[in-house]
Design a protein around this motif. Structure first.
Motif, PDB file in Angstrom:
ATOM      1  N   THR A  13       0.850  -1.201   0.000  1.00 53.09           N
ATOM      2  CA  THR A  13       0.000   0.000   0.000  1.00 53.09           C
ATOM      3  C   THR A  13       0.879   1.243   0.000  1.00 53.09           C
ATOM      4  O   THR A  13       2.044   1.196   0.408  1.00 53.09           O
ATOM      5  CB  THR A  13      -0.909   0.027   1.246  1.00 53.09           C
ATOM      6  N   PRO A  14       0.327   2.386  -0.431  1.00 53.33           N
ATOM      7  CA  PRO A  14       1.094   3.640  -0.392  1.00 53.33           C
ATOM      8  C   PRO A  14       1.533   4.018   1.018  1.00 53.33           C
ATOM      9  O   PRO A  14       2.606   4.597   1.192  1.00 53.33           O
ATOM     10  CB  PRO A  14       0.111   4.671  -0.973  1.00 53.33           C
ATOM     11  N   GLN A  15       0.715   3.706   2.040  1.00 55.67           N
ATOM     12  CA  GLN A  15       1.081   4.056   3.411  1.00 55.67           C
ATOM     13  C   GLN A  15       2.283   3.241   3.878  1.00 55.67           C
ATOM     14  O   GLN A  15       3.189   3.772   4.541  1.00 55.67           O
ATOM     15  CB  GLN A  15      -0.106   3.816   4.350  1.00 55.67           C
ATOM     16  N   ILE A  16       2.307   1.948   3.538  1.00 53.08           N
ATOM     17  CA  ILE A  16       3.464   1.118   3.887  1.00 53.08           C
ATOM     18  C   ILE A  16       4.719   1.664   3.223  1.00 53.08           C
ATOM     19  O   ILE A  16       5.793   1.742   3.842  1.00 53.08           O
ATOM     20  CB  ILE A  16       3.218  -0.358   3.481  1.00 53.08           C
ATOM     21  N   ALA A  17       4.599   2.072   1.974  1.00 53.76           N
ATOM     22  CA  ALA A  17       5.746   2.636   1.253  1.00 53.76           C
ATOM     23  C   ALA A  17       6.221   3.933   1.897  1.00 53.76           C
ATOM     24  O   ALA A  17       7.426   4.144   2.084  1.00 53.76           O
ATOM     25  CB  ALA A  17       5.375   2.876  -0.202  1.00 53.76           C
ATOM     26  N   ALA A  18       5.296   4.811   2.263  1.00 50.07           N
ATOM     27  CA  ALA A  18       5.667   6.098   2.858  1.00 50.07           C
ATOM     28  C   ALA A  18       6.380   5.913   4.187  1.00 50.07           C
ATOM     29  O   ALA A  18       7.391   6.571   4.463  1.00 50.07           O
ATOM     30  CB  ALA A  18       4.419   6.960   3.036  1.00 50.07           C
ATOM     31  N   ASP A  19       5.869   5.004   5.026  1.00 50.35           N
ATOM     32  CA  ASP A  19       6.511   4.752   6.325  1.00 50.35           C
ATOM     33  C   ASP A  19       7.900   4.148   6.146  1.00 50.35           C
ATOM     34  O   ASP A  19       8.843   4.506   6.871  1.00 50.35           O
ATOM     35  CB  ASP A  19       5.636   3.816   7.165  1.00 50.35           C
ATOM     36  N   ALA A  20       8.029   3.225   5.202  1.00 50.07           N
ATOM     37  CA  ALA A  20       9.330   2.586   4.963  1.00 50.07           C
ATOM     38  C   ALA A  20      10.353   3.603   4.453  1.00 50.07           C
ATOM     39  O   ALA A  20      11.517   3.595   4.867  1.00 50.07           O
ATOM     40  CB  ALA A  20       9.177   1.440   3.962  1.00 50.07           C
ATOM     41  N   ILE A  21       9.937   4.485   3.560  1.00 50.61           N
ATOM     42  CA  ILE A  21      10.851   5.500   3.016  1.00 50.61           C
ATOM     43  C   ILE A  21      11.297   6.468   4.104  1.00 50.61           C
ATOM     44  O   ILE A  21      12.478   6.829   4.194  1.00 50.61           O
ATOM     45  CB  ILE A  21      10.163   6.249   1.857  1.00 50.61           C
ATOM     46  N   SER A  22      10.365   6.889   4.963  1.00 52.26           N
ATOM     47  CA  SER A  22      10.712   7.802   6.052  1.00 52.26           C
ATOM     48  C   SER A  22      11.707   7.149   7.005  1.00 52.26           C
ATOM     49  O   SER A  22      12.687   7.782   7.430  1.00 52.26           O
ATOM     50  CB  SER A  22       9.440   8.205   6.813  1.00 52.26           C
ATOM     51  N   TYR A  23      11.478   5.888   7.346  1.00 51.98           N
ATOM     52  CA  TYR A  23      12.388   5.163   8.237  1.00 51.98           C
ATOM     53  C   TYR A  23      13.777   5.052   7.602  1.00 51.98           C
ATOM     54  O   TYR A  23      14.803   5.265   8.257  1.00 51.98           O
ATOM     55  CB  TYR A  23      11.816   3.776   8.519  1.00 51.98           C
ATOM     56  N   LEU A  24      13.824   4.721   6.316  1.00 50.94           N
ATOM     57  CA  LEU A  24      15.092   4.549   5.626  1.00 50.94           C
ATOM     58  C   LEU A  24      15.897   5.837   5.588  1.00 50.94           C
ATOM     59  O   LEU A  24      17.113   5.838   5.819  1.00 50.94           O
ATOM     60  CB  LEU A  24      14.839   4.044   4.198  1.00 50.94           C
ATOM     61  N   VAL A  69      10.019   7.434  23.397  1.00 51.08           N
ATOM     62  CA  VAL A  69       9.438   8.777  23.505  1.00 51.08           C
ATOM     63  C   VAL A  69       8.905   9.251  22.159  1.00 51.08           C
ATOM     64  O   VAL A  69       7.793   9.796  22.054  1.00 51.08           O
ATOM     65  CB  VAL A  69      10.488   9.769  24.053  1.00 51.08           C
ATOM     66  N   LEU A  70       9.670   9.035  21.092  1.00 54.86           N
ATOM     67  CA  LEU A  70       9.290   9.578  19.786  1.00 54.86           C
ATOM     68  C   LEU A  70       8.290   8.687  19.050  1.00 54.86           C
ATOM     69  O   LEU A  70       7.508   9.202  18.232  1.00 54.86           O
ATOM     70  CB  LEU A  70      10.541   9.775  18.927  1.00 54.86           C
ATOM     71  N   ILE A  71       8.310   7.389  19.281  1.00 55.90           N
ATOM     72  CA  ILE A  71       7.322   6.524  18.632  1.00 55.90           C
ATOM     73  C   ILE A  71       5.915   6.852  19.114  1.00 55.90           C
ATOM     74  O   ILE A  71       4.976   6.995  18.316  1.00 55.90           O
ATOM     75  CB  ILE A  71       7.644   5.037  18.894  1.00 55.90           C
ATOM     76  N   TYR A  72       5.776   6.997  20.445  1.00 57.09           N
ATOM     77  CA  TYR A  72       4.446   7.159  21.030  1.00 57.09           C
ATOM     78  C   TYR A  72       4.118   8.597  21.431  1.00 57.09           C
ATOM     79  O   TYR A  72       3.038   8.863  21.966  1.00 57.09           O
ATOM     80  CB  TYR A  72       4.307   6.239  22.246  1.00 57.09           C
ATOM     81  N   GLY A  73       5.062   9.522  21.216  1.00 54.54           N
ATOM     82  CA  GLY A  73       4.790  10.922  21.515  1.00 54.54           C
ATOM     83  C   GLY A  73       4.638  11.215  22.990  1.00 54.54           C
ATOM     84  O   GLY A  73       3.696  11.908  23.404  1.00 54.54           O
ATOM     85  N   GLY A 103       5.819   7.570  15.303  1.00 58.07           N
ATOM     86  CA  GLY A 103       5.680   6.188  14.869  1.00 58.07           C
ATOM     87  C   GLY A 103       7.007   5.577  14.451  1.00 58.07           C
ATOM     88  O   GLY A 103       8.014   5.676  15.157  1.00 58.07           O
ATOM     89  N   LEU A 104       7.012   4.961  13.256  1.00 58.12           N
ATOM     90  CA  LEU A 104       8.201   4.268  12.758  1.00 58.12           C
ATOM     91  C   LEU A 104       9.393   5.200  12.620  1.00 58.12           C
ATOM     92  O   LEU A 104      10.539   4.814  12.909  1.00 58.12           O
ATOM     93  CB  LEU A 104       7.874   3.624  11.407  1.00 58.12           C
ATOM     94  N   THR A 105       9.160   6.429  12.221  1.00 54.78           N
ATOM     95  CA  THR A 105      10.250   7.400  12.071  1.00 54.78           C
ATOM     96  C   THR A 105      10.911   7.693  13.414  1.00 54.78           C
ATOM     97  O   THR A 105      12.124   7.910  13.490  1.00 54.78           O
ATOM     98  CB  THR A 105       9.724   8.705  11.445  1.00 54.78           C
ATOM     99  N   SER A 160      17.591   5.270  16.943  1.00 57.41           N
ATOM    100  CA  SER A 160      18.733   4.462  16.498  1.00 57.41           C
ATOM    101  C   SER A 160      19.863   5.341  15.980  1.00 57.41           C
ATOM    102  O   SER A 160      21.041   5.073  16.234  1.00 57.41           O
ATOM    103  CB  SER A 160      18.283   3.491  15.400  1.00 57.41           C
ATOM    104  N   ALA A 161      19.508   6.398  15.259  1.00 62.52           N
ATOM    105  CA  ALA A 161      20.528   7.299  14.713  1.00 62.52           C
ATOM    106  C   ALA A 161      21.280   8.019  15.824  1.00 62.52           C
ATOM    107  O   ALA A 161      22.510   8.146  15.777  1.00 62.52           O
ATOM    108  CB  ALA A 161      19.876   8.311  13.764  1.00 62.52           C
ATOM    109  N   ALA A 162      20.554   8.495  16.838  1.00 59.95           N
ATOM    110  CA  ALA A 162      21.203   9.181  17.956  1.00 59.95           C
ATOM    111  C   ALA A 162      22.158   8.242  18.690  1.00 59.95           C
ATOM    112  O   ALA A 162      23.277   8.626  19.064  1.00 59.95           O
ATOM    113  CB  ALA A 162      20.140   9.723  18.920  1.00 59.95           C
TER     114      ALA A 162
END
Length: 481
Positions: free
Chosen positions: A155-166, A212-216, A224-226, A232-234
């Motif tokens: 789905t487009p939503q799965i793609a958008a979340d995956a791209i943001s995470y990447l 903190v950032l997944i659940y606000g 969320g996923l981002t 992980s980056a930090a």
């Protein structure tokens, strides 16, 4: 067949030499152990080197495990997004690990020869090659990564979340570019605890910031996923700074010693690349095959793809017990070869190691059994189809560790001896002539279940088994260094 099994498995278990009865003149010349040689490393020595390697690798793979666990409550769609993103990420990390593994072997050989110039050259040349390769991979990811994910996403939503995470996770690659170079330098010199400590420092950063950032929480935005990728980056940046501090404080004199192993940095880097290229090609081929297979897994149902996404990090984590044992064995073999240790002593050392290897394989199988029994508790919110798919993997998981662990010992030993091209050929053949074609056949043409697709991991190891063990038995790896 019974004779071959005795040669490849029973001899190490019984403590008998691995080499042929009729050895070549080169082997015969060094076949008698020199009584003036230093004592061989024992199982405790290998274990003391291996356990920090294992924990270090588990914590590194734990970046994905933590993210997977934290976002599992967001549903199968989020897990599918992470599965797509990590397919690309595995290619990037695979390139880093490939060149870093070559550096680790060269550092171990320099340590065995007690040569500071070779240690310095291995470190800096490895860092240069790591940096160039990582930048090229990141450029390629930013150019075509989005299109690849969009094509395979359900789905487009799965793609958008995956791209943001990447996109956010690329910061982890930049941090690990230097961290892996420093870690492999410490590993090659036998100080495996320092990379282990670096993860102890960064795990709280990863988990705390991700939650903190997944659940606000605490007024922060709900990403969320981002949010998991940002945590992980930090953590990766903190780990990089910690390791930089360690090497400057402890080994400044060595990494800045005058001279290069090949006169200049450029010439040393070229020689390093020539030696490292087969190892890098092996890992790169494995990473590309993994990415392609993961993208093919995405063509199955969401539940089956989610099940494979969930099981793969556990396989990587438990497999690190065996891989790190084999990696520590390779480090000691490299150091022993640097000291010009006799062939009989090398055989004696490997025979000791192999006896422990099969016990570790049994332990890993037990861990897979316990984990499979606990999936209903760990991932309680999963659909019934996803849980059934996870259960179907258990028969393969109980067998897989035995051929895989023995193959790992062979691979790291051969690489330490410089027989890297042969190892590369085995991996390339088993991946591109066996696993990838059969994955395409099982998913796109036969439409088989996830259990059949997952069984190809065992098929690949069984194909590699006789090829690896025949080469070890020949003894040629002792003379290629």
């Amino acid at each position: 067949m019974a004779v071959q099994c005795y040669r490849y498995i029973c001899r190490p278990l019984l403590g008998q030499p691995l080499s042929k009865t009729g050895s070549s003149s080169a082997d015969t010349e060094h076949s008698v152990r020199n009584p003036t040689e230093l004592p061989l490393p024992g199982s405790r020595n290998v274990l003391s080197l291996a356990w920090p390697l294992a924990i270090n690798a588990i914590m590194l793979n734990g970046i994905v495990i933590v993210d997977t666990f934290l976002v599992s409550s967001l549903g199968e769609g989020a897990l599918a997004s992470m599965g797509l993103a990590t397919a690309i990420i595995s290619l990037l990390l695979g390139t880093l690990f490939a060149l870093s593994t070559a550096t680790q072997i060269l550092v171990a050989q320099g340590q065995g020869a007690n040569d500071p110039v070779r240690l310095k050259s291995a470190f800096w040349c490895g860092l240069v090659l790591n940096s160039v390769a990582s930048m090229l991979c990141l450029m390629l990811t930013w150019t075509i990564g989005d299109e690849i994910i969009s094509y395979f996403a359900h789905t487009p939503q799965i793609a958008a979340d995956a791209i943001s995470y990447l996109h956010v996770f690329t910061a982890v690659i930049i941090g690990e570019m230097l961290s892996q170079s420093v870690s492999c330098y410490f590993n090659g010199t036998g100080r495996t605890k320092l990379p282990f400590f670096s993860h102890l420092v960064t795990i709280p950063v990863n988990i705390g910031l991700s939650v903190v950032l997944i659940y606000g929480l605490y007024g922060f935005p709900e990403l969320g996923l981002t949010g998991a990728a940002i945590g992980s980056a930090a953590a990766a940046i903190v780990r990089m700074l910690f390791l930089m501090y360690c090497i400057l404080q402890r080994d400044r004199a060595i990494i800045f010693v005058a001279g290069w192993s090949q006169t200049t940095l450029a010439r040393s880097s070229i020689r390093h690349l020539i030696l490292a290229l087969p190892i890098a090609a092996t890992f790169f081929s494995q990473s590309v095959a993994t990415v392609l297979c993961t993208l093919l897994y995405a063509r199955m149902s969401v539940s089956q793809f989610a099940a494979i996404t969930l099981i793969m990090p556990w396989i990587q984590i438990f497999g690190q017990f065996m891989t790190s044992w084999a990696q520590a064995t390779g480090i000691f073999v490299g150091q022993l070869l640097g000291k010009k240790t006799s062939a009989s002593s090398l055989d004696e050392f490997l025979s000791r190691v192999w006896r422990i290897t099969f016990a570790l394989a049994a332990l890993v199988s037990l861990l897979h059994l316990v984990t499979s029994l606990s999936f209903g508790w760990i991932y309680g919110d999963l659909l019934e189809d996803t849980q059934d798919a996870l259960w179907s993997f258990l028969p393969v998981l109980l067998i897989l560790s035995f051929p895989k662990s023995s193959n790992a010992i062979c691979g790291h030993t051969l690489r330490a001896g410089g027989d890297t091209v042969y190892v590369m050929n085995i991996f390339v053949f088993s991946q591109w002539a066996v696993r990838v074609p059969l994955t395409i056949l099982f998913i796109l043409y036969l439409d088989l279940s996830a259990a059949w697709v997952f069984s190809l991991f065992l098929v690949e190891e069984l194909v590699k088994f006789p090829l690896f063990h025949r080469r070890i038995y020949s003894g040629k790896w002792r003379t290629t260094y």
